[in-house]
Structures are given as C-alpha cells and as structure tokens.
Design a protein around this motif. Structure first.
Motif, mmCIF file in Angstrom:
data_model
loop_
_atom_site.group_PDB
_atom_site.id
_atom_site.type_symbol
_atom_site.label_atom_id
_atom_site.label_comp_id
_atom_site.label_asym_id
_atom_site.label_seq_id
_atom_site.Cartn_x
_atom_site.Cartn_y
_atom_site.Cartn_z
ATOM 1 N N VAL A 233 -120.401 -5.520 0.427
ATOM 2 C CA VAL A 233 -121.126 -4.472 1.082
ATOM 3 C C VAL A 233 -120.407 -2.962 1.192
ATOM 4 N N ALA A 234 -121.108 -1.849 0.866
ATOM 5 C CA ALA A 234 -120.607 -0.532 0.991
ATOM 6 C C ALA A 234 -121.006 0.109 2.268
ATOM 7 N N ALA A 235 -122.255 -0.017 2.425
ATOM 8 C CA ALA A 235 -123.024 0.394 3.653
ATOM 9 C C ALA A 235 -124.335 -0.436 3.854
ATOM 10 N N ALA A 236 -124.403 -0.532 5.081
ATOM 11 C CA ALA A 236 -125.777 -1.173 5.849
ATOM 12 C C ALA A 236 -126.440 -0.394 6.706
ATOM 13 N N GLY A 237 -127.931 -0.445 6.646
ATOM 14 C CA GLY A 237 -128.771 0.326 7.371
ATOM 15 C C GLY A 237 -128.845 -0.500 8.579
ATOM 16 N N LEU A 238 -129.191 0.471 9.777
ATOM 17 C CA LEU A 238 -129.687 -0.237 11.119
ATOM 18 C C LEU A 238 -130.850 -0.181 11.125
ATOM 19 N N ASN A 239 -131.692 -1.171 11.774
ATOM 20 C CA ASN A 239 -133.131 -1.519 12.129
ATOM 21 C C ASN A 239 -133.227 -1.803 13.615
ATOM 22 N N GLN A 240 -134.472 -1.418 14.036
ATOM 23 C CA GLN A 240 -134.882 -1.988 15.357
ATOM 24 C C GLN A 240 -134.767 -3.498 15.476
ATOM 25 N N ALA A 241 -135.145 -4.401 14.443
ATOM 26 C CA ALA A 241 -134.877 -5.665 14.305
ATOM 27 C C ALA A 241 -133.562 -6.051 14.682
ATOM 28 N N ASP A 242 -132.633 -5.460 14.300
ATOM 29 C CA ASP A 242 -131.159 -5.826 14.665
ATOM 30 C C ASP A 242 -131.003 -5.622 15.989
ATOM 31 N N VAL A 243 -131.505 -4.813 16.857
ATOM 32 C CA VAL A 243 -131.500 -4.594 18.074
ATOM 33 C C VAL A 243 -132.112 -5.895 18.984
ATOM 34 N N MET A 244 -133.353 -6.230 18.467
ATOM 35 C CA MET A 244 -134.079 -7.368 18.961
ATOM 36 C C MET A 244 -133.424 -8.774 18.790
ATOM 37 N N GLN A 245 -132.685 -8.981 17.528
ATOM 38 C CA GLN A 245 -132.021 -9.861 17.237
ATOM 39 C C GLN A 245 -130.791 -9.870 18.217
ATOM 40 N N ARG A 246 -129.994 -8.761 18.422
ATOM 41 C CA ARG A 246 -128.683 -8.832 19.331
ATOM 42 C C ARG A 246 -129.365 -9.276 20.736
ATOM 43 N N GLN A 247 -130.397 -8.869 21.078
ATOM 44 C CA GLN A 247 -130.997 -9.020 22.571
ATOM 45 C C GLN A 247 -131.329 -10.605 22.521
ATOM 46 N N GLY A 248 -131.491 -11.229 21.348
ATOM 47 C CA GLY A 248 -131.847 -12.762 21.349
ATOM 48 C C GLY A 248 -133.410 -12.851 21.129
ATOM 49 N N PHE A 249 -134.159 -11.848 20.884
ATOM 50 C CA PHE A 249 -135.630 -11.937 20.755
ATOM 51 C C PHE A 249 -135.914 -12.310 19.395
#
Ligand SMILES: NC(=O)c1ccc[n+]([C@@H]2O[C@H](COP(=O)([O-])OP(=O)(O)OC[C@H]3O[C@@H](n4cnc5c(N)ncnc54)[C@H](OP(=O)(O)O)[C@@H]3O)[C@@H](O)[C@H]2O)c1
Length: 325
Positions: A34-50
């Motif tokens: 991986v050179a770069a990865a994009g952030l998405n709102q789904a990552d936030v929901m995953q981090r929150q456990g949802f």
C-alpha cells in the motif's frame, strides 16, 4: 507488516499502528504494497463498533488503496508483480500490505500520481454503482448531489458534469459551496440557509431533478420526493439522519418515480468486480482526459490515522483525506 488496528470500539484514540501478520493471497487474489489509503465514513463506523467487516475481510479499516502489486495468489491472470494499481477493498487498506480479489484492482489512471489514485476507488465505484447502474443518469438530465463537498459528492459532481448532466448540490458552508461550483456544480444550495427542494424546483422551472443522490435518509425523504421530476429516481447511499421515514406512495405514483438504495461494501466480490469493470470503462477515460481530478483535502502518515479520523469527524474537509506509508 504494520497495520492500523482498532484496539477496541471507541473514539479516534483506539487506532494504533501495530505489527500484524502479513496477508496471504488466496486464489484469485493479489497482494498490494500500500502506498496510500483513502478514509471513508464507514471506517469511522467500523472503529466505533457499528460496522463489522464482511466475512473474510481483514479486520483493519480501509476500503480503498493505491500501491504496487508484490505477490500473486493462485489463478491470477492479467496482473503482474510490480504493477502500480489502485483497488476497492472490503477492508484492510490502513496497512502496509493488503490482499484483494483481482476483480477489484484497477490500473492507475494516466496522469494521476500513485498517492492521488487512492482517492478514486470508493467514490468512483459508489457513484458508478448507484447513480449510473441503478438510477441511470443520462446526459441532459438534472442531478441533485447531497453533500457535494464530501469525498463522494465532490466526485459525483465532476462525473455527472463530465457526462453532460446539469448538476445541483447541497453543502453547509460558503467555502464548500464555492468549491462545489469550481468542481462544476451549476447550482450550489446551502442546506443550512435554503430549502433545497424549493431551490431545485425554482432552478428547474418547477420540473425537479431527474436523479437525486442522497446521503441523509429519513429527514430528507419527503423533500427529496418533492424535488424529484416525473420519472425521477432517488438513490439513497447513506442514512446519516436516520433510517426510518414516512413515504407518501401517492407522490411516488403520481411522479412515476423510483427509489433505489445500495451499499458497496456489502456486495460480494463478483458483484464488486462488475462495478469495478464498469467504472474502469466509464470513469477512467474521463479521469485520464482531465475532466475529473482527484479532490484531496490532505495527505497524512499512516501513523497519524487517529488524527485523520478526528479531522474526518470534524467535517471541515473537502474531498478525500488520505493516509500514506
Ligand atoms: N452506499 C455506499 O456504498 C457508500 C459508499 C461510500 C460512502 N457512503 C456514504 O456516503 C456518505 C458521504 O460519504 P463521503 O465519503 O462523501 O463523506 P464525507 O467526505 O464526510 O462528506 C459528507 C458530506 O456530507 C455533508 N453533509 C452533512 N450534513 C448534510 C446535510 N444535512 N445535507 C447535505 N449535506 C450534508 C457534509 O458537508 P458539510 O460539512 O457542509 O455539512 C460533508 O461534505 C457517507 O455517509 C458515507 O458513509 C456510502
């Protein structure tokens, strides 16, 4: 390898760059350094456990990346070790390496840097799979893009415009509205100061929008239906404001309108591969011609994933936030 681990469900501080086992490519999979990865709102929901990753996906967040192919699993054809690519992932982009089904890999569009290419897979495939494959937006039609300054919206404005649509969008601040106009929006509506339905009807002489891409869900349902033209198509890609609203089927019938909804991540690999193939065919030439540019708010080191999530949560960004190795 190192990857950003969600140590337990919670705020941005639970993200920790740690040593984890290297991915092993299964049949039909390639490994990307991986050179770069994009952030998405789904990552936030995953981090929150949802929003747990789908079965078989890596546990680390990250739905898109760019990088170099470093390994081929059995039965891979058409990709070589060393090729620069970007990819739509079911997870695991916040890492040094990720295994991905070959059908979700795309070449870097000509003229785009390896890092910047990480801004495209999720936005391009989401808009292709919904606005185009479900709602069938065509040239000359009017589209209303909600959240025009976001990662998805900033891409949707450009693609619809490049394809000859009339583009209206919503955003929350004067600066974001101006960026939306620069990206090609014909009408940029302040959702904090204006009634978007009235603004769209006014702009279209009472006709309404042929297609609406919605990210709010319940609170926008009635306003979206009222803003749709006859034969209009509403496509819901997120329900940030709630999942349960009241639907007036009479309005739907009178307008001969259709409501679509979809998520990209939940689709099985074969279905993702179809969307990816359609995206390469439809969108990549428009990126390579310069009609669509990557809209990148900032690029941060992978070790600063927690801070990047804080910024995504604040919502002042325009376009994409990227993490780099
Ligand atoms: N279905 C799928 O497959 C799929 C795929 C990718 C993303 N998504 C979803 O699509 C949504 C957008 O993703 P993204 O990556 O573009 O997120 P993003 O970069 O965080 O952008 C979200 C945008 O929404 C705007 N917004 C917030 N409240 C709004 C409102 N009431 N009316 C209109 N706009 C509003 C924000 O603008 P202001 O700051 O001006 O408020 C912001 O620019 C997210 O909810 C995401 O989870 C769905």
């Amino acid at each position: 390898m190192r990857a950003v681990v969600i140590t337990h469900p919670g705020g941005p501080e639970v993200l920790s760059l740690e040593e984890v086992p290297d991915p092993v490519p299964g049949p039909g999979e390639v490994v990307i350094d991986v050179a770069a990865a994009g952030l998405n709102q789904a990552d936030v929901m995953q981090r929150q456990g949802f929003y747990p990753p789908p079965p078989g996906a890596p546990p680390y967040p990250g739905l898109e990346c760019s990088g170099r192919i470093s390994e081929l699993g059995p039965d891979v054809s058409g990709w070589q070790v060393g090729e620069e690519v970007c990819a739509l992932l079911a997870g695991g982009g916040y890492a040094e390496r990720v295994a991905v089904p070959q059908g979700q890999v795309m070449p870097i569009p000509d003229g785009v840097s390896l890092t910047d290419a990480a801004a495209f897979p999720e936005a391009a495939c989401t808009v292709q799979g919904t606005v185009y494959q479900q709602a069938r937006l065509s040239a000359g039609e009017t589209i209303l893009v909600h959240g025009g300054a976001g990662g998805i919206g900033s891409f949707a404005i450009q693609l619809a415009k490049a394809d000859g649509a009339v583009v209206a969008c919503t955003a929350g601040t004067p600066a974001k509205l101006e960026r939306c106009r620069q990206l090609g929006a014909d009408l940029a509506i302040s959702y904090t100061e204006q009634d978007f339905t009235a603004a769209v009807l006014d702009y279209t002489g009472g006709r309404g929008a042929d297609v609406i891409m919605d990210i709010m869900g319940a609170p926008y349902l009635a306003g979206n239906l009222a803003a749709l033209a006859t034969w209009g198509r509403l496509v819901v890609i997120s329900t940030r404001g709630g999942t349960r609203g009241e639907l007036d089927l009479g309005v739907l019938m009178m307008k001969r309108a259709t409501i679509f909804a979809a998520t990209l991540r939940a689709r099985p690999p074969a279905e993702k591969a179809e969307v990816v193939a359609a995206t390469r065919k439809h969108v990549w030439p428009l990126i390579e011609s310069g009609a669509i540019v990557p809209v990148i708010d900032r690029v941060m080191p992978m070790a600063e994933a927690a801070q990047a999530h804080r910024l995504l949560g604040e919502g002042t960004h325009v376009g994409k936030i990227l993490l780099v190795n």
